[in-house]
Design a protein around this motif. Structure first.
Motif, mmCIF file in Angstrom:
data_model
loop_
_atom_site.group_PDB
_atom_site.id
_atom_site.type_symbol
_atom_site.label_atom_id
_atom_site.label_comp_id
_atom_site.label_asym_id
_atom_site.label_seq_id
_atom_site.Cartn_x
_atom_site.Cartn_y
_atom_site.Cartn_z
ATOM 1 N N LEU A 200 0.833 -1.205 0.000
ATOM 2 C CA LEU A 200 0.000 0.000 0.000
ATOM 3 C C LEU A 200 0.869 1.258 0.000
ATOM 4 O O LEU A 200 0.569 2.232 -0.700
ATOM 5 N N ALA A 201 1.950 1.225 0.792
ATOM 6 C CA ALA A 201 2.866 2.376 0.828
ATOM 7 C C ALA A 201 3.513 2.604 -0.539
ATOM 8 O O ALA A 201 3.792 3.746 -0.928
ATOM 9 N N SER A 202 3.745 1.524 -1.283
ATOM 10 C CA SER A 202 4.336 1.671 -2.621
ATOM 11 C C SER A 202 3.424 2.479 -3.531
ATOM 12 O O SER A 202 3.878 3.348 -4.282
ATOM 13 N N PHE A 203 2.126 2.210 -3.451
ATOM 14 C CA PHE A 203 1.192 2.975 -4.276
ATOM 15 C C PHE A 203 1.082 4.413 -3.776
ATOM 16 O O PHE A 203 0.969 5.355 -4.573
ATOM 17 N N ALA A 204 1.111 4.594 -2.444
ATOM 18 C CA ALA A 204 1.017 5.951 -1.889
ATOM 19 C C ALA A 204 2.237 6.785 -2.269
ATOM 20 O O ALA A 204 2.114 7.957 -2.670
ATOM 21 N N VAL A 205 3.431 6.214 -2.142
ATOM 22 C CA VAL A 205 4.660 6.931 -2.513
ATOM 23 C C VAL A 205 4.665 7.234 -4.007
ATOM 24 O O VAL A 205 5.051 8.333 -4.433
ATOM 25 N N THR A 206 4.235 6.266 -4.814
ATOM 26 C CA THR A 206 4.144 6.509 -6.257
ATOM 27 C C THR A 206 3.147 7.625 -6.552
ATOM 28 O O THR A 206 3.348 8.421 -7.483
ATOM 29 N N GLY A 207 2.076 7.699 -5.751
ATOM 30 C CA GLY A 207 1.118 8.790 -5.919
ATOM 31 C C GLY A 207 1.760 10.146 -5.720
ATOM 32 O O GLY A 207 1.534 11.086 -6.506
ATOM 33 N N VAL A 242 -6.092 6.972 -1.101
ATOM 34 C CA VAL A 242 -6.761 5.699 -0.774
ATOM 35 C C VAL A 242 -5.823 4.740 -0.020
ATOM 36 O O VAL A 242 -6.174 4.253 1.070
ATOM 37 N N PRO A 243 -4.619 4.426 -0.521
ATOM 38 C CA PRO A 243 -3.739 3.515 0.223
ATOM 39 C C PRO A 243 -3.334 4.072 1.596
ATOM 40 O O PRO A 243 -3.189 3.313 2.557
ATOM 41 N N THR A 244 -3.168 5.407 1.675
ATOM 42 C CA THR A 244 -2.755 6.005 2.946
ATOM 43 C C THR A 244 -3.839 5.845 4.001
ATOM 44 O O THR A 244 -3.548 5.519 5.169
ATOM 45 N N VAL A 245 -5.088 6.058 3.618
ATOM 46 C CA VAL A 245 -6.200 5.877 4.575
ATOM 47 C C VAL A 245 -6.270 4.424 5.036
ATOM 48 O O VAL A 245 -6.433 4.142 6.235
ATOM 49 N N ILE A 246 -6.120 3.484 4.117
ATOM 50 C CA ILE A 246 -6.149 2.064 4.497
ATOM 51 C C ILE A 246 -4.997 1.741 5.431
ATOM 52 O O ILE A 246 -5.153 1.010 6.414
#
Length: 446
Positions: A200-207, A242-246
């Motif tokens: 999830l952090a990977s998607f958040a950082v990529t965001g 979204v990933p950060t909230v999760i």
């Protein structure tokens, strides 16, 4: 706490050169290098996934802007895979120095799956390069092109399984048994929640990366790239929020899945306040993006403010994770050190006892001729009593050679005198005086 297995440290009194004061520096370098490595890996995973996603979407919707977004994302993928691998060397070396017995033991227990990091990286790297550099060549064969990218992404996403399971095992020595293996670790709750948190952090950082990348692409003179920049900005906001909230819910599950003694040490040292700080700055960043959620022309000031507060969050998370790591491993490292010191003490006592016994043993005087025979290598092929390569010296003594004859035979051997034996090579380098003393010793064996 209970440790079924306490690993032995390196059983040698290794010199430190007076650099013991460097240990805190090594810990700081570990945190910094680990963060840089992980951030590149985060972007690698997220951007590679996004590239294939937009590539497929561009084909399905016949939208060239999505194809452009997908192509633009291949650049950070190739950069991140190289920089991620490069920066991954530093934390591995520092871990090997600071927690040698734990990391080495975990790697052994987790092998051969740990080796997937090597061949998995090679395959994934080559496929990602093929995906990037055949973009235009395979434009008419998009299905094949997307398949190559999909396999590369799948390979990239399997690499954290081997890495995380090994790291998690090294951090929790209280879980070790003599039968622990890869699947035991991978299917544990603590490893599972950390993997979910990491992905999830990977998607958040990529965001966050997409926000910056999109900001620069919106400044282009090419209208298509400008539109691609807007897509990156729009996607970046969703991928961050979204990933950060999760993860705000997954984070506590990660924390409380660790052994009790590690959690206790974590709170006793005040690292929980860093969790509070992290949550606050993440909420602030989310609030800033929500205010401009439907604005594809996100101002640069807003982008950089989000990057700044997320930098604080990343440093905070890295520090508190290192705090948890040390809380978990410090007791077993202390036990390992004590075990090593006991081993060294016993070894030293045994060595001193052997030296004392040797010094008290009666001195046996070796004949001068025998000592010279040993010095010149004669005893490699001859023995006083039994045949080795050449005849036994007691058999030579039965020939009744004079000292002069033996000197001549050493310098110029006569193999015919000893049929059935390997011919002796000439040894002109041995001084005649030494050979004469050797001959006297040989003849004394009659």
């Amino acid at each position: 706490m209970k440790f079924n297995i306490i690993p032995g440290d390196i059983p040698l009194p290794l010199p430190t050169g007076g650099l013991e004061f460097m240990e805190p520096v090594f810990h700081a370098l570990l945190v910094v290098s680990w963060v840089i490595h992980i951030l590149f890996i985060n972007v690698l995973l997220g951007a590679s996934f996004a590239s294939v996603y937009f590539n497929k979407r561009g084909v399905n919707e016949k939208n060239p802007v999505f194809d452009k977004v997908a192509y633009l994302l291949t650049t950070p993928v190739t950069i991140s895979e190289n920089m991620g691998a490069l920066w991954g060397v530093a934390p591995l070396l520092l871990v090997s120095i600071l927690i040698t017995p734990l990391f080495y033991s975990a790697s052994i227990m987790n092998s051969p799956h740990w080796l997937h990091i090597i061949y998995g990286n090679i395959v994934a790297f080559l496929l990602s390069y093929l995906y990037k550099y055949t973009w235009h060549t395979l434009h008419a064969r998009k299905s094949l092109h997307i398949l190559i990218g999909t396999i590369a992404v799948a390979m990239f996403f399997t690499l954290p399984l081997a890495f995380m399971s090994t790291v998690q095992l090294a951090m929790t020595p209280s879980t070790w048994t003599y039968h622990t293996h890869f699947w035991d670790i991978l299917l544990r709750s603590d490893t599972f929640f950390r993997l979910v948190h990491f992905y999830l952090a990977s998607f958040a950082v990529t965001g966050v990366f997409m926000l910056v990348y999109g900001m620069y692409k919106r400044r282009s003179d090419d209208p298509e790239i400008v539109e691609a920049g807007k897509v990156l900005t729009r996607t970046g906001k969703s991928w961050f929020l979204v990933p950060t909230v999760i993860n705000l819910f997954i984070g506590p599950l990660v924390l409380f899945s660790f052994p009790d003694y590690g959690i206790e040490a974590f709170f006793n040292h005040g690292f929980h306040w860093l969790i509070v700080l992290t949550v606050l700055v993440v909420v602030y960043a989310g609030y800033q993006l929500l205010k401009d959620f439907f604005n594809d022309d996100l101002p640069a000031s807003k982008v950089w403010s989000v990057v700044a507060v997320m930098f604080i969050a990343v440093v905070s998370m890295a520090t508190l994770r290192h705090g948890m790591r040390m809380g978990l491993i410090s007791p077993v490292l202390a036990a390992s050190k004590a075990k090593t010191e006991a081993f060294q003490k016993e070894s030293l006592l045994a060595f001193e006892a052997a030296q004392k016994a040797q010094s008290e043993a009666p001195v046996v005087t070796q004949p001068a001729g025998m000592a010279l025979a040993e010095k010149h290598g004669c005893l490699a092929c001859h023995n006083a009593e039994v045949k080795v390569v050449g005849p036994a010296y007691k058999d030579v003594a039965q020939k009744h050679y004079s000292a002069t004859q033996i000197v001549q035979l050493v310098h110029q051997p006569k193999p015919e005198n000893w049929p059935g034996y390997m011919p002796m090579p000439p040894m002109p380098q041995v001084p005649p005086a030494d050979i004469a003393q050797i001959a006297d010793w040989i003849n004394s064996l009659k």
